[in-house]
Design an enzyme around this catalytic site. Structure first.
Site, PDB file in Angstrom:
ATOM      1  N   HIS A 257      51.305  28.586 -56.934  1.00 25.18           N
ATOM      2  CA  HIS A 257      51.493  27.974 -58.263  1.00 25.18           C
ATOM      3  C   HIS A 257      51.714  29.010 -59.346  1.00 25.18           C
ATOM      4  O   HIS A 257      51.478  28.725 -60.522  1.00 25.18           O
ATOM      5  CB  HIS A 257      50.288  27.084 -58.594  1.00 25.18           C
ATOM      6  CG  HIS A 257      50.176  25.904 -57.681  1.00 25.18           C
ATOM      7  ND1 HIS A 257      48.991  25.243 -57.448  1.00 25.18           N
ATOM      8  CD2 HIS A 257      51.107  25.280 -56.904  1.00 25.18           C
ATOM      9  CE1 HIS A 257      49.200  24.251 -56.580  1.00 25.18           C
ATOM     10  NE2 HIS A 257      50.463  24.262 -56.241  1.00 25.18           N
TER      11      HIS A 257
ATOM     12  N   THR B 169      39.134  23.836 -52.320  1.00 23.90           N
ATOM     13  CA  THR B 169      40.192  23.009 -52.888  1.00 23.90           C
ATOM     14  C   THR B 169      39.907  21.539 -52.627  1.00 23.90           C
ATOM     15  O   THR B 169      39.392  21.172 -51.576  1.00 23.90           O
ATOM     16  CB  THR B 169      41.584  23.386 -52.329  1.00 23.90           C
ATOM     17  OG1 THR B 169      42.582  22.565 -52.967  1.00 23.90           O
ATOM     18  CG2 THR B 169      41.674  23.198 -50.815  1.00 23.90           C
TER      19      THR B 169
HETATM   20  C1  BV8 Z   1      56.144  18.707 -57.288  1.00 24.64           C
HETATM   21  C2  BV8 Z   1      49.320  25.364 -62.117  1.00 24.64           C
HETATM   22  C3  BV8 Z   1      58.137  17.552 -57.495  1.00 24.64           C
HETATM   23  C4  BV8 Z   1      48.830  24.871 -63.408  1.00 24.64           C
HETATM   24  C5  BV8 Z   1      49.042  23.509 -60.655  1.00 24.64           C
HETATM   25  C6  BV8 Z   1      54.245  12.581 -60.778  1.00 24.64           C
HETATM   26  C7  BV8 Z   1      55.229  13.390 -61.335  1.00 24.64           C
HETATM   27  C8  BV8 Z   1      55.581  14.608 -60.760  1.00 24.64           C
HETATM   28  C9  BV8 Z   1      54.914  15.052 -59.621  1.00 24.64           C
HETATM   29  C10 BV8 Z   1      53.933  14.229 -59.096  1.00 24.64           C
HETATM   30  C11 BV8 Z   1      53.595  13.021 -59.642  1.00 24.64           C
HETATM   31  N1  BV8 Z   1      52.587  12.459 -58.899  1.00 24.64           N
HETATM   32  C12 BV8 Z   1      52.272  13.314 -57.897  1.00 24.64           C
HETATM   33  C13 BV8 Z   1      53.090  14.363 -58.007  1.00 24.64           C
HETATM   34  C14 BV8 Z   1      53.080  15.504 -57.172  1.00 24.64           C
HETATM   35  C15 BV8 Z   1      52.154  16.516 -57.864  1.00 24.64           C
HETATM   36  C16 BV8 Z   1      50.757  16.243 -57.359  1.00 24.64           C
HETATM   37  O1  BV8 Z   1      50.471  16.553 -56.222  1.00 24.64           O
HETATM   38  N2  BV8 Z   1      49.901  15.671 -58.240  1.00 24.64           N
HETATM   39  C17 BV8 Z   1      48.535  15.383 -57.845  1.00 24.64           C
HETATM   40  C18 BV8 Z   1      47.628  15.535 -59.077  1.00 24.64           C
HETATM   41  C19 BV8 Z   1      48.503  13.988 -57.272  1.00 24.64           C
HETATM   42  N3  BV8 Z   1      52.625  17.820 -57.467  1.00 24.64           N
HETATM   43  C20 BV8 Z   1      53.474  18.466 -58.258  1.00 24.64           C
HETATM   44  O2  BV8 Z   1      53.834  18.085 -59.354  1.00 24.64           O
HETATM   45  C21 BV8 Z   1      54.029  19.753 -57.663  1.00 24.64           C
HETATM   46  N4  BV8 Z   1      55.436  19.719 -57.790  1.00 24.64           N
HETATM   47  O3  BV8 Z   1      55.705  17.846 -56.594  1.00 24.64           O
HETATM   48  O4  BV8 Z   1      57.424  18.758 -57.693  1.00 24.64           O
HETATM   49  C22 BV8 Z   1      59.509  17.956 -57.232  1.00 24.64           C
HETATM   50  C23 BV8 Z   1      60.064  17.694 -55.978  1.00 24.64           C
HETATM   51  C24 BV8 Z   1      61.368  18.044 -55.758  1.00 24.64           C
HETATM   52  C25 BV8 Z   1      62.099  18.674 -56.764  1.00 24.64           C
HETATM   53  C26 BV8 Z   1      61.523  18.946 -58.012  1.00 24.64           C
HETATM   54  C27 BV8 Z   1      60.220  18.589 -58.251  1.00 24.64           C
HETATM   55  C28 BV8 Z   1      53.531  20.956 -58.448  1.00 24.64           C
HETATM   56  C29 BV8 Z   1      52.038  21.058 -58.321  1.00 24.64           C
HETATM   57  C30 BV8 Z   1      51.577  22.342 -58.993  1.00 24.64           C
HETATM   58  C31 BV8 Z   1      50.892  21.971 -60.292  1.00 24.64           C
HETATM   59  N5  BV8 Z   1      50.289  23.184 -60.850  1.00 24.64           N
HETATM   60  N6  BV8 Z   1      48.569  24.639 -61.131  1.00 24.64           N
HETATM   61  C32 BV8 Z   1      47.687  25.732 -63.814  1.00 24.64           C
HETATM   62  O5  BV8 Z   1      46.965  26.258 -62.934  1.00 24.64           O
HETATM   63  O6  BV8 Z   1      47.525  25.868 -65.030  1.00 24.64           O
HETATM   64  S1  BV8 Z   1      48.043  22.555 -59.696  1.00 24.64           S
HETATM   65  C33 BV8 Z   1      46.396  22.803 -60.069  1.00 24.64           C
HETATM   66  O7  BV8 Z   1      45.665  21.974 -59.142  1.00 24.64           O
HETATM   67  C34 BV8 Z   1      45.880  24.214 -59.792  1.00 24.64           C
HETATM   68  O8  BV8 Z   1      46.814  25.085 -59.202  1.00 24.64           O
HETATM   69  C35 BV8 Z   1      44.772  23.970 -58.790  1.00 24.64           C
HETATM   70  O9  BV8 Z   1      44.515  25.014 -57.975  1.00 24.64           O
HETATM   71  C36 BV8 Z   1      45.371  22.832 -58.063  1.00 24.64           C
HETATM   72  C37 BV8 Z   1      44.563  22.098 -57.080  1.00 24.64           C
HETATM   73  O10 BV8 Z   1      43.305  21.932 -57.591  1.00 24.64           O
HETATM   74  P1  BV8 Z   1      42.123  22.707 -56.806  1.00 24.64           P
HETATM   75  O11 BV8 Z   1      42.487  24.161 -56.729  1.00 24.64           O
HETATM   76  O12 BV8 Z   1      41.859  22.033 -55.527  1.00 24.64           O
HETATM   77  O13 BV8 Z   1      40.951  22.582 -57.822  1.00 24.64           O
HETATM   78  P2  BV8 Z   1      40.044  21.301 -58.030  1.00 24.64           P
HETATM   79  O14 BV8 Z   1      39.303  21.499 -59.310  1.00 24.64           O
HETATM   80  O15 BV8 Z   1      40.848  20.070 -57.810  1.00 24.64           O
HETATM   81  O16 BV8 Z   1      39.005  21.375 -56.804  1.00 24.64           O
HETATM   82  C38 BV8 Z   1      38.075  22.422 -56.751  1.00 24.64           C
HETATM   83  C39 BV8 Z   1      37.377  22.278 -55.420  1.00 24.64           C
HETATM   84  O17 BV8 Z   1      36.482  23.363 -55.275  1.00 24.64           O
HETATM   85  C40 BV8 Z   1      36.559  21.007 -55.323  1.00 24.64           C
HETATM   86  O18 BV8 Z   1      36.802  20.397 -54.069  1.00 24.64           O
HETATM   87  C41 BV8 Z   1      35.108  21.513 -55.413  1.00 24.64           C
HETATM   88  O19 BV8 Z   1      34.237  20.737 -54.615  1.00 24.64           O
HETATM   89  C42 BV8 Z   1      35.248  22.887 -54.795  1.00 24.64           C
HETATM   90  N7  BV8 Z   1      34.229  23.855 -55.196  1.00 24.64           N
HETATM   91  C43 BV8 Z   1      33.512  23.902 -56.346  1.00 24.64           C
HETATM   92  N8  BV8 Z   1      32.673  24.974 -56.297  1.00 24.64           N
HETATM   93  C44 BV8 Z   1      32.882  25.602 -55.107  1.00 24.64           C
HETATM   94  C45 BV8 Z   1      33.869  24.893 -54.405  1.00 24.64           C
HETATM   95  N9  BV8 Z   1      34.305  25.259 -53.187  1.00 24.64           N
HETATM   96  C46 BV8 Z   1      33.735  26.355 -52.638  1.00 24.64           C
HETATM   97  N10 BV8 Z   1      32.795  27.097 -53.249  1.00 24.64           N
HETATM   98  C47 BV8 Z   1      32.332  26.741 -54.478  1.00 24.64           C
HETATM   99  N11 BV8 Z   1      31.369  27.483 -55.082  1.00 24.64           N
END
Ligand code: BV8
Ligand code: ZN
Length: 247
Positions: free
Chosen positions: A120, A190
């Site tokens: 990302h 994640t």
């Molecule tokens: C794409 C950069 C399409 C930003 C990020 C509607 C419109 C458009 C797209 C979509 C849509 N609906 C769905 C989509 C697809 C979308 C998507 O998947 N959405 C999700 C929300 C449903 N994906 C996209 O848009 C991607 N692009 O699909 O393009 C396309 C296709 C063809 C042609 C053109 C276009 C792009 C996705 C990238 C977005 N950018 N980051 C920034 O960082 O500022 S994503 C963002 O979420 C971060 O990168 C982050 O890393 C990522 C995932 O989150 P996690 O890392 O998992 O973090 P989270 O807080 O969720 O979880 C933390 C975990 O850690 C938890 O489980 C917790 O329990 C655990 N934890 C806590 N403490 C600990 C621990 N684990 C271990 N040890 C600990 N101590």
């Protein structure tokens, strides 16, 4: 019992040579970096999914830059934790090691990980919206917002993949290949809800890799895990490393 899971993880890793780690915001949690969905994932009252988009940037580049300035400011104050350090130590332990991260904080590199696949993008790179020129910039705070391209005067944006944007093709291809070939996939910190990154877990599992999940909560793909280390990565990964070293 967590001891049994640590043993099972070490047993899976012991004989393996092609090992991949896929990480998310949770691997940086113990460094003090807020996770996305844990900390309510809000910025100035807006869901991050609405700030981290090309539309939001087109509409109000300053508002989006303020979000990234805050992230850059915070990322400057934090250090890698034992989870980052253990993963960095494993790049020399396994001949076919790959680390792919969704994180943009640069902490894996700060811990010594090389060739990190940044799915990302990264907080410390900016790119010109007009001419596409990329550059590294670690200045905090940036002298002017939004920053301007020295080559053409165009507005620069964070070199980050926003929602609705494609991931860098070469990075995603390398990560997908590694996921298909690896014998063990470590899924660390994640929620596995963001695609196509989360799809790496499905690729590895369907290719027959042993999947090890390290997370205090069950991720959306926990059902694909063969081994579950239900706890903080900063505590559990070093224990797996110690068991591995002792075996
Ligand atoms: C794409 C950069 C399409 C930003 C990020 C509607 C419109 C458009 C797209 C979509 C849509 N609906 C769905 C989509 C697809 C979308 C998507 O998947 N959405 C999700 C929300 C449903 N994906 C996209 O848009 C991607 N692009 O699909 O393009 C396309 C296709 C063809 C042609 C053109 C276009 C792009 C996705 C990238 C977005 N950018 N980051 C920034 O960082 O500022 S994503 C963002 O979420 C971060 O990168 C982050 O890393 C990522 C995932 O989150 P996690 O890392 O998992 O973090 P989270 O807080 O969720 O979880 C933390 C975990 O850690 C938890 O489980 C917790 O329990 C655990 N934890 C806590 N403490 C600990 C621990 N684990 C271990 N040890 C600990 N101590
Ligand atoms: Zn330019």
């Amino acid at each position: 019992m967590i001891e049994d899971s640590i043993l099972a993880a070490a047993r899976a890793l012991g004989p393996a040579s092609r090992v991949m780690a896929f990480t998310g915001a949770g691997v940086s949690a113990e460094s003090g970096v807020a996770t996305f969905r844990g900390a309510g994932g809000l910025w100035e009252g807006q869901p991050v999914e609405e700030v981290a988009t090309p539309e939001a940037f087109r509409k109000d580049p300053l508002h989006v830059w303020r979000f990234y300035e805050a992230r850059r400011t915070q990322a400057r104050t934090v250090r890698p934790n034992p989870a980052h350090e253990t993963l960095a130590s494993w790049q020399d332990r396994f001949p076919g090691w790959t680390l792919a991260t969704q994180n943009v904080d640069g902490l894996h590199q700060a811990a010594g990980s090389r060739n990190v696949l940044e799915l990302h993008g990264g907080l410390w790179r900016v790119r010109c919206c007009a001419c596409g020129r990329h550059r590294e910039d670690r200045t905090v705070p940036l002298p002017e917002l939004p920053p301007r391209c020295a080559a053409c005067g165009g507005i620069e944006r964070p070199d980050i993949v926003w929602f609705g944007e494609m991931l860098p093709r070469d990075v995603l291809e390398a990560a997908s290949l590694a996921a298909r070939d690896c014998q063990v996939l470590l899924v660390v910190g994640t929620s596995a809800v963001v695609y196509p990154a989360a799809g790496l877990v499905e690729i590895a599992a369907s290719a027959g890799a042993t999947v090890i999940e390290v997370n205090p909560q069950a991720s959306a793909l926990a059902h694909l895990a063969d081994v579950v280390l239900r706890g903080p990565a900063g505590e559990l990964l070093p224990r797996v490393a110690a068991t591995l070293a002792a075996s």
